[in-house]
Design a protein around this motif. Structure first.
Motif, mmCIF file in Angstrom:
data_model
loop_
_atom_site.group_PDB
_atom_site.id
_atom_site.type_symbol
_atom_site.label_atom_id
_atom_site.label_comp_id
_atom_site.label_asym_id
_atom_site.label_seq_id
_atom_site.Cartn_x
_atom_site.Cartn_y
_atom_site.Cartn_z
ATOM 1 N N LYS A 28 -0.202 7.709 1.256
ATOM 2 C CA LYS A 28 -0.737 8.947 0.677
ATOM 3 C C LYS A 28 -0.960 10.016 1.742
ATOM 4 N N THR A 29 -1.384 9.590 2.910
ATOM 5 C CA THR A 29 -1.617 10.513 4.023
ATOM 6 C C THR A 29 -0.825 10.022 5.217
ATOM 7 N N ALA B 192 3.899 12.397 3.841
ATOM 8 C CA ALA B 192 3.195 12.317 2.566
ATOM 9 C C ALA B 192 1.918 13.129 2.615
ATOM 10 N N GLN B 193 1.586 13.770 1.520
ATOM 11 C CA GLN B 193 0.358 14.524 1.386
ATOM 12 C C GLN B 193 -0.380 14.059 0.144
ATOM 13 N N GLN B 194 -1.717 14.097 0.171
ATOM 14 C CA GLN B 194 -2.503 13.709 -0.983
ATOM 15 C C GLN B 194 -2.432 14.782 -2.042
ATOM 16 N N GLU C 29 0.837 -1.207 0.000
ATOM 17 C CA GLU C 29 0.000 0.000 0.000
ATOM 18 C C GLU C 29 0.869 1.253 0.000
ATOM 19 N N MET C 30 0.625 2.135 -0.961
ATOM 20 C CA MET C 30 1.371 3.379 -1.054
ATOM 21 C C MET C 30 0.884 4.359 0.016
ATOM 22 N N ASN D 113 -2.445 6.775 6.069
ATOM 23 C CA ASN D 113 -3.598 6.417 5.232
ATOM 24 C C ASN D 113 -4.837 6.279 6.126
#
Length: 207
Positions: A49-50, A205-207, A46-47, A77
């Motif tokens: 993203k948040t 990480a930010q969306q 799973e990447m 996430n």
């Protein structure tokens, strides 16, 4: 193996946050809980993203009661862990999980399980707080396209109406992310008011 926050920004505690703490009527503004570690690791495929970690104070006022607590929140996430201390006498409390499967554990309540963090928090403390929406709100963005949002001159989210809550966001000088959120939910008699002050923050990480 636990998920760790990476690429952290420097923790900040400003005079504006101290004023926010005083306005909440909370003492000991210097106290900040350590960011909790997720007990369930993110799936390797799973990447991310948040990803963020925030800490500070939360105050809740309802027609029946008032309360406050220190909190520390780690989000990766949809996986999250929230530590609370001082929450209406139930002692050190942890809420963690993913949407649809959430647990709350404290010395007074033992371990409780429900489909949402909101349901567990209300069951254990009587508080109502829009935790699921806050994942987006603390990042300075609406949680859905149906939200009614207004922005300031710097294009930062200023107010929004979403999920039955009216939200006002405050910022520390030119910072791009909010340092205080005041959330109000109208009731047939009175209102629920939740004030979240962010004293420290790490974002990756930010969306």
């Amino acid at each position: 193996m636990s998920v760790q926050i990476t690429q952290p920004q420097t923790f900040r505690l400003s005079a504006a946050l101290l004023v926010g703490c005083i306005s909440l009527g909370l003492s000991g503004c210097q106290k900040t809980l350590k960011a909790p570690t997720l007990s369930t690791p993110l799936p390797s495929q799973e990447m991310v993203k948040t990803q963020f970690s925030i800490a500070g104070k939360i105050g809740v006022r309802t027609p029946q009661q008032n309360g406050s607590a220190f909190y520390a929140w780690t989000q990766v996430n949809n996986y999250f862990a929230i530590d609370l201390t001082g929450a209406l006498g139930i002692g050190q409390t942890r809420i963690e999980g993913i949407p649809g499967k959430v647990t709350l554990t404290s010395a007074k309540t033992g371990t409780l399980q429900a489909a949402s963090p909101e349901e567990l928090l209300q069951q254990a403390t009587g508080w109502q707080a829009p935790i699921s929406y806050l994942v987006s709100w603390v990042q300075g963005k609406p949680a859905s396209s149906s939200a009614k949002a207004q922005y300031d001159e710097q294009h930062r989210l200023k107010t929004l109406a979403e999920g039955g809550w009216q939200v006002q966001l405050s910022y520390d000088n030119a910072e791009p992310l909010p340092q205080k959120l005041v959330m109000v939910q109208a009731l047939p008699q009175g209102e629920n008011r939740v004030t979240l002050t962010i004293q420290s923050r790490e974002d990756a990480a930010q969306q």
